[in-house]
Design an enzyme around this catalytic site. Structure first.
Site, PDB file in Angstrom:
ATOM      1  N   ASN A 179      55.295  34.515  51.230  1.00  0.00           N
ATOM      2  CA  ASN A 179      54.833  35.366  50.131  1.00  0.00           C
ATOM      3  C   ASN A 179      56.004  37.166  49.574  1.00  0.00           C
ATOM      4  O   ASN A 179      56.321  37.502  50.582  1.00  0.00           O
ATOM      5  CB  ASN A 179      53.467  35.705  50.024  1.00  0.00           C
ATOM      6  CG  ASN A 179      53.102  36.743  48.683  1.00  0.00           C
ATOM      7  OD1 ASN A 179      52.845  38.249  48.941  1.00  0.00           O
ATOM      8  ND2 ASN A 179      52.634  35.978  47.684  1.00  0.00           N
ATOM      9  N   CYS A 228      51.922  30.351  45.253  1.00  0.00           N
ATOM     10  CA  CYS A 228      51.596  31.654  45.061  1.00  0.00           C
ATOM     11  C   CYS A 228      49.797  31.962  44.058  1.00  0.00           C
ATOM     12  O   CYS A 228      49.784  32.294  43.486  1.00  0.00           O
ATOM     13  CB  CYS A 228      51.124  32.397  46.259  1.00  0.00           C
ATOM     14  SG  CYS A 228      52.345  34.156  45.728  1.00  0.00           S
ATOM     15  N   HIS A 235      63.615  21.731  75.393  1.00  0.00           N
ATOM     16  CA  HIS A 235      65.022  22.962  75.040  1.00  0.00           C
ATOM     17  C   HIS A 235      66.337  23.586  75.394  1.00  0.00           C
ATOM     18  O   HIS A 235      67.060  24.471  74.885  1.00  0.00           O
ATOM     19  CB  HIS A 235      64.109  24.137  74.512  1.00  0.00           C
ATOM     20  CG  HIS A 235      63.823  24.764  75.990  1.00  0.00           C
ATOM     21  ND1 HIS A 235      62.593  24.461  76.987  1.00  0.00           N
ATOM     22  CD2 HIS A 235      63.823  26.064  76.474  1.00  0.00           C
ATOM     23  CE1 HIS A 235      63.279  25.014  77.817  1.00  0.00           C
ATOM     24  NE2 HIS A 235      63.549  25.839  77.639  1.00  0.00           N
TER      25      HIS A 235
END
Length: 177
Positions: free
Chosen positions: A122, A155, A71
């Site tokens: 969403n 959705c 990392h």
């Protein structure tokens, strides 16, 4: 050849990372990919590995050689860091200093290069005060946000939350490198 360090989190739009990588490669960028474990349920790591021509990084505890700190080494070779798509989860982790997987750990090690984040979730999640607070915190840390677009979402809801167009993401990358 500039190196883009691309984080992919578990939004349904994770499949669009394949197109992003493909287009970046055509523009002569090296692309190193870090995926969250959950994103691999949406698009296989092998797909992104084949397209990027680089190993996909999944596990912070998995080091290729004993001398590598993956990392940290990824950050040192990168010219730009972007998370696309960025879920509410990864946004919250980074904004609050939580480093419990390869992507969040790497994000906290990034320094001295441009930072981009492209949220995808969403509409109601995106509008939630916690998510907006976390995005503002990331902006204060130096991230530039590539705003999601208004669209019919997976959705079935309609609103702001869909991943920005790949062309817009590439434009943002090109402007910063």
């Amino acid at each position: 050849m500039p190196t883009v360090l691309l984080g992919v989190s578990a939004s349904i739009s994770a499949y669009k990372a394949a197109d992003l990588i493909s287009q970046l490669k055509k523009k002569n960028y090296n692309v190193e990919v870090i995926m969250t474990k959950n994103s691999t349920a949406i698009i296989p790591a092998l797909t992104l590995q084949v397209l990027s021509k680089n190993q996909v990084h999944l596990d912070v505890m998995e080091e290729a050689t004993p001398t590598d700190i993956n990392h940290i080494d990824l950050v040192k070779q990168a010219d730009l860091f972007i998370i696309a798509p960025a879920t509410a989860n990864i946004i919250g982790k980074i904004a609050n200093g939580i480093a419990d997987d390869m992507l969040s750990t790497t994000a906290l090690a990034v320094h001295d290069i441009p930072l981009l984040i492209a949220p995808a979730m969403n509409t109601y999640m995106y509008q939630h005060p916690a998510v907006q607070t976390n995005l503002n915190r990331l902006i204060s840390y130096g991230y530039q946000v590539i705003e999601p677009k208004e669209s019919l979402l997976a959705c079935g809801d309609y609103g702001k939350g869909a991943l920005a167009d790949i062309s817009d993401i590439i434009t943002a990358i090109q402007e910063l490198i």
